[in-house]
Design a protein around this motif. Structure first.
Motif, short mmCIF file in Angstrom:
data_model
loop_
_atom_site.label_atom_id
_atom_site.label_comp_id
_atom_site.label_asym_id
_atom_site.label_seq_id
_atom_site.Cartn_x
_atom_site.Cartn_y
_atom_site.Cartn_z
N LEU A 18 -63.25 -28.83 42.01
CA LEU A 18 -62.70 -28.88 41.20
C LEU A 18 -62.75 -27.46 40.25
O LEU A 18 -62.42 -26.56 39.49
CB LEU A 18 -62.61 -29.79 39.52
CG LEU A 18 -62.96 -31.31 39.61
CD1 LEU A 18 -63.22 -31.94 38.85
CD2 LEU A 18 -60.74 -31.28 40.12
N GLY A 30 -60.46 -26.31 44.72
CA GLY A 30 -59.60 -27.76 45.49
C GLY A 30 -58.24 -27.28 45.35
O GLY A 30 -57.76 -26.38 44.72
N PRO A 73 -55.38 -34.18 38.13
CA PRO A 73 -55.13 -33.54 39.00
C PRO A 73 -53.77 -33.15 40.01
O PRO A 73 -53.43 -34.54 39.62
CB PRO A 73 -55.64 -33.58 40.60
CG PRO A 73 -57.20 -33.53 39.83
CD PRO A 73 -56.58 -35.32 38.43
N LYS A 231 -58.24 -34.59 45.75
CA LYS A 231 -59.50 -33.33 46.18
C LYS A 231 -60.69 -34.23 46.39
O LYS A 231 -60.87 -32.49 46.65
CB LYS A 231 -59.40 -33.52 43.94
CG LYS A 231 -58.52 -32.84 43.28
CD LYS A 231 -58.56 -31.76 43.26
CE LYS A 231 -57.70 -30.72 42.22
NZ LYS A 231 -58.07 -29.07 42.74
#
Length: 303
Positions: A18, A30, A73, A231
């Motif tokens: 992240l 990511g 995400p 991710k």
């Protein structure tokens, strides 16, 4: 020993993905939407919607204030360094602004937790809301919905080494985390009462607790979970088949039917001209899941 050593490593890896300050220097961020690959949306000229008080206020100020999520995400994610929002929901919000006559890059996003969405719309804190917002009968008594623009389904996210959970039927005695005030939380509470529910304001906290073995599973819509699994593919996986239908809509003030109908028209037009699929491919499509066919828009009568 396995749990005490693996958990911090897993959490660190996830946070590094992240793009946070965790792990060795130079850890890559990511994979996420590339700004240069995002679609550009043509702004409608001479657009007017005088029957909508929400649109009129936005027109006077020069931009829409849109409620969104910041921790999902590929759907709705906020870069902590720049404050920039990205994801499929964010693109939907931008293309709607363009269709309503205001440049998409003028949209001002405001993070609103799941439990506060109706209040934010009712109090005028936001003009509309785009953030994995499931349309249901209870919510339609409080707010209006344009769309749906996407059909998701509730699923389960577990650690990669979890072999006992394959679906909701395996949740008895398991600690299951979801967002407070969300449809998935309520469904587990009603339909699988033997599960031990844990609630937080955001799914990112649920995922952190999953990686550190404080909960056994995270449950919400598959679109959200697919993003988290993408991710951190070495640590997380989505299991089983979706066990609900979650039509995502754009939340609007309940009495602003003019805005709702205009958004319905805009969604239909953007689906037909290819903008919807371009937005999906540049965001949620990065998870490896191909674009589905958009669901039929529910043009329910004025309230």
């Amino acid at each position: 020993m396995f749990r005490t050593t693996r958990a911090p490593r897993a959490l660190c890896a996830f946070l590094a993905l992240l793009a946070t300050a965790c792990g060795r220097e130079g850890s890559p961020p990511g994979k996420g939407p590339a700004p240069e690959r995002l679609p550009h949306y043509r702004v409608a000229r001479d657009f007017s919607l005088p029957g909508s008080p929400t649109w009129s206020r936005a027109k006077r100020r020069g931009y829409f204030v849109v409620g969104a999520k910041e921790d999902q995400p590929y759907l709705g994610e906020k870069d902590p360094a720049t404050g920039t929002y990205s994801g499929f929901d964010i693109e939907i919000a931008k293309m709607m602004s363009a269709s309503l006559g205001l440049a998409p890059d003028t949209v001002r996003f405001r993070t609103i937790a799941s439990a506060n969405r109706e209040t934010a719309l009712q109090n005028g804190q936001i003009d509309y809301y785009v953030g994995t917002y499931t349309i249901n009968a209870g919510r339609r008594k409080l707010v209006g919905f344009a769309g749906p623009y996407y059909m998701a389904g509730q699923a389960l996210l577990v650690r990669k080494d979890e072999n006992d959970i394959h679906g909701p039927q395996d949740l008895a005695g398991k600690r299951v985390c979801s967002a407070a005030g969300s449809t998935p939380y309520q469904r587990i509470k009603d339909d699988y009462p033997k599960a031990v529910l844990v609630a937080y304001d955001t799914y990112s906290v649920c995922v952190d607790n999953l990686l550190t073995y404080q909960v056994d599973a995270v449950t919400t819509d598959d679109a959200i979970l697919i993003g988290y699994a993408a991710k951190a593919p070495d640590e997380l996986k989505v299991v089983g088949r979706p066990f609900s239908a979650e039509p995502y809509g754009i939340g609007v003030p309940r009495t602003d039917n003019a805005l709702r109908f205009a958004l319905d028209d805009a969604l239909e037009a953007r689906e037909k001209n290819g903008d919807w699929k371009k937005a999906y491919d540049a965001t949620l499509g990065l998870s490896g899941v191909p674009a589905p066919h958009p669901p039929a828009i529910d043009r329910y009568p004025a309230t």
